[in-house]
Write an enzyme that holds these catalytic residues in place. Sequence first.
Site, PDB file in Angstrom:
ATOM      1  N   HIS A 121      83.850  90.666  29.424  1.00  0.00           N
ATOM      2  CA  HIS A 121      84.081  91.896  28.658  1.00  0.00           C
ATOM      3  C   HIS A 121      84.020  91.624  27.161  1.00  0.00           C
ATOM      4  O   HIS A 121      83.679  92.505  26.379  1.00  0.00           O
ATOM      5  CB  HIS A 121      85.446  92.489  29.028  1.00  0.00           C
ATOM      6  CG  HIS A 121      85.488  92.998  30.427  1.00  0.00           C
ATOM      7  ND1 HIS A 121      85.645  94.319  30.738  1.00  0.00           N
ATOM      8  CD2 HIS A 121      85.357  92.358  31.620  1.00  0.00           C
ATOM      9  CE1 HIS A 121      85.625  94.473  32.055  1.00  0.00           C
ATOM     10  NE2 HIS A 121      85.452  93.289  32.608  1.00  0.00           N
ATOM     11  N   ASP A 164      87.734  99.055  25.641  1.00  0.00           N
ATOM     12  CA  ASP A 164      87.121  98.735  26.919  1.00  0.00           C
ATOM     13  C   ASP A 164      87.692  99.748  27.912  1.00  0.00           C
ATOM     14  O   ASP A 164      88.915  99.980  27.934  1.00  0.00           O
ATOM     15  CB  ASP A 164      87.554  97.308  27.289  1.00  0.00           C
ATOM     16  CG  ASP A 164      86.832  96.770  28.489  1.00  0.00           C
ATOM     17  OD1 ASP A 164      86.756  97.475  29.510  1.00  0.00           O
ATOM     18  OD2 ASP A 164      86.343  95.637  28.409  1.00  0.00           O
TER      19      ASP A 164
END
Length: 474
Positions: free
Chosen positions: A18, A121
């Site tokens: 990520h 995110d």
Amino acid sequence: MAGKQSHVVIFPFPLQGHIKPLLCLAELLCHAGLHVTFVNTHHNHKRLANPQALSTHFPTLHFESISDGLPDDHPRALNGELLIALKTSIRPHFRELLKTISLKAESNDAPAPPLSCIITDGLVTFAFDLAEELEIPILSYNVPCARYLWTCLCLPDLIEQGQLPFPDDDMSVEITGVSGMDGPLHRQDLPGFCRVKQADHPALQFAINWTQAQRRASALILDTVYELDASCLSHMALMFPKIYTLGPLHALLNAQIGNVSKSLASHGGLWKSDPNCMTWLDSQLSRSVIYVSFGTLVNLTRAQMMEFWYGLVNSGHPFMWVIRSDIIYGAHQIPAELEIGTKERGYIVDWVSQEEVLAHKAVGGFLTHSGWNSTLESIVAGLPMICWPNLGDHYIISRTVSQKWKIGLQLNENCDRCNIETMIQTLMGPKREEIQSSVDTISKLARDSVVKGGSSHNNLEQLIEYIRSLQHHI
Ligand code: UDP
């Protein structure tokens, strides 16, 4: 406040897969002149490859780090402990940090402009609560592929229609009700948490909550190419007023900053790359090597590891295999014939700069777990794949790669050495030409999207314009 520079706080989910794409996004925004504060956990920030070089090249890129409350030696895999740490430790620290950044920006000699928005995110759902509480606009960046996100958004409907949980164990049954998937979707294409027995199972509920939370974002940013996922995106557009597809993000970054990208080395890498693997590749024939990597999260049992290893050695093709130090639990003893076969034509490594390896002319195919980053990197490099999906979005990606785009072959779940051997020989042999022509088409489409006039290039410009418009609302 009009005319002031925009300031974005970017917060990735604290795992390697990520951090990398969000750091690519941070670099793109800084390249366009925006100010970015990139927030990591202390643990990840300490491991980040060369943040100083990044800040030197992008003077408007700043790093901040916060505690995750976990002990130093904690493995920090995607598990319950990390999810608990997000709530109990990371959330309050992130809230404090946002308040500090906002206060600092208000002072006259502030080093950074006032905060325009947060890009979170999508997995960090508490960021939506904080943004609402502190009245900061929030955009959501989703790491998984668009088709997976869309499928998860349809989970409540599938439950209501009685398709979920599966009433029996037949995984070949078609799932109806997820439109825009370019062809039939089957139970086996859905993520593992759909195999639970009750609709209120925590894993299924987690996926539902996470995806429904995305609707609280004012815009959705996706690492995909519009033309590749157009049918699914047209359905998502009814739910999300603003969607910016910027993929393949790493290629968009390379197109914008050119060779600088290479010198900044493996954006967001938490592991050190093996410096000798490129020399080994230099010594191999063109398109002869099968590259093998299962990404950053997948674990193998010892039995699976042996099947892959025998399959690779017995295929007779040179191979490069990334075996992360934490990929298998417990000590491993290697049978002599595997050691010999590997010495003859294999190269085992614990981490490489994957983009560079995939771009090397000796590499002819990619045996992958079908992580979305790896898939996009393979597409950009123009390499056919063998897919061994393992969790999350891997199943849908593998289905799309093998059945829709026809740029790879899918291994069945119960990998066995004969199957692996045959598949490598097929991909690197007779099937190659047929698959390669589809790969070339998809690869060109992806590469065209990131240059001037391409959809991802245009969307980046529009995203920047949108972020700039947000400063008026502070
Ligand atoms: N990667 C890398 N070196 C390696 C193995 C993986 O740089 O030796 C990178 C790869 O380029 C990709 C990421 O790790 O960007 C893995 O992300 P992906 O979405 O494919 O899988 P995940 O790790 O999230 O399951």
